[in-house]
Design an enzyme around this catalytic site. Sequence first.
Site, PDB file in Angstrom:
ATOM      1  N   SER A 100       1.568  -7.430  -0.569  1.00  0.00           N
ATOM      2  CA  SER A 100       1.980  -8.301   0.333  1.00  0.00           C
ATOM      3  C   SER A 100       1.383  -9.651   0.453  1.00  0.00           C
ATOM      4  CB  SER A 100       1.962  -7.690   1.621  1.00  0.00           C
ATOM      5  OG  SER A 100       0.690  -7.058   2.203  1.00  0.00           O
TER       6      SER A 100
ATOM      7  N   THR B  51       1.079  -1.174  -0.148  1.00  0.00           N
ATOM      8  CA  THR B  51       0.173   0.055   0.015  1.00  0.00           C
ATOM      9  C   THR B  51       0.753   1.257  -0.043  1.00  0.00           C
ATOM     10  OG1 THR B  51      -1.760  -1.214   1.169  1.00  0.00           O
ATOM     11  CG2 THR B  51      -1.768   1.448   1.342  1.00  0.00           C
TER      12      THR B  51
END
Length: 323
Positions: free
Chosen positions: A55, A12
């Site tokens: 991730s 992010t």
Amino acid sequence: MSKLLIIHTGGTIAMEENKNSGAVSPGKENPLNATLSELLIGNDVIIDDYINIPSPHMTPEVMFTIAERIETRIKQEHISGVVITHGTDTLEETAYLLDLVLQTDLPVVVTGAMRSSNELGSDGPYNLLSSIKVASCHEAKGKGVLVVLNDEIHTAKNVTKTHTSNVSTFQSPQYGPIGIVTKQRVFFHHTLTMRDRYHISGLTKNVMLLKAYAGMDSQLLFAAGEIGINGIVIEALGQGNLPPDMMEGIKLLREKGIAIVMVSRCFNGIVQDVYGYKGGGKHLKEHGVIFSNGLNGQKARLKLLVALEATEDPKELHNFFLR
């Protein structure tokens, strides 16, 4: 002047929100690099745009290549500290695996963000600045891999993501942060008594993670025994107990020589061999189940992956998980 290596891996912190659809996703360029020049006053820096992945796409194999990359760059370029930017969903796992396998005592800091680069109140640049301060700090040496977000410094061993979206999501249950970052400086107020690390050449084992629940039986354990796993971590109930119908599966896996590590699904406390009923901790320990010393499930899985590269001897594995 510190010479820092900044390794970008995505997440992010390196993403942007589409203003029309609201979807957050990676772009062609890492938006952090545009702001880095403002953050690096007093520091010489090498930027390594290694990968740019969400991730959930991270794997232990990629984590291990990051560790190898760090060790190589430290030797070649006389680095004084390392910062890794990472997505938050698996950040604690990457940090912990690095902590287990990195041999350097230089500061290594992992950071991320809960809000993408163009969202209101984006926390990425500030977390990166805080991480640069910590990685440049002499006191951060020898403390293992650190996780820095939201003005707090946590150990890789104890930190975990506790909230799906809050910027203060990273916490260390029971232990708290080991330091804080202020506008003026970095403060450490305690540290781990021991660092647990291993010298291995790769990750070749297959380890599974299961969560126990009321009424669970042995079906998943039987299935696990048929797919060639080397070990399994079970998030047990309470202090380390399982429903009685799981015992058949436990016995089968142990007969096959498959290592079983027990952690608790509670996020405070450690598992102990207290109860003597069927499926209780004492009963499980009698069947060769290894009790971990406070790790959560995802970290215990990584530790077992690493430990199995060093040994498959049950006594040695047991000692590894006491640390």
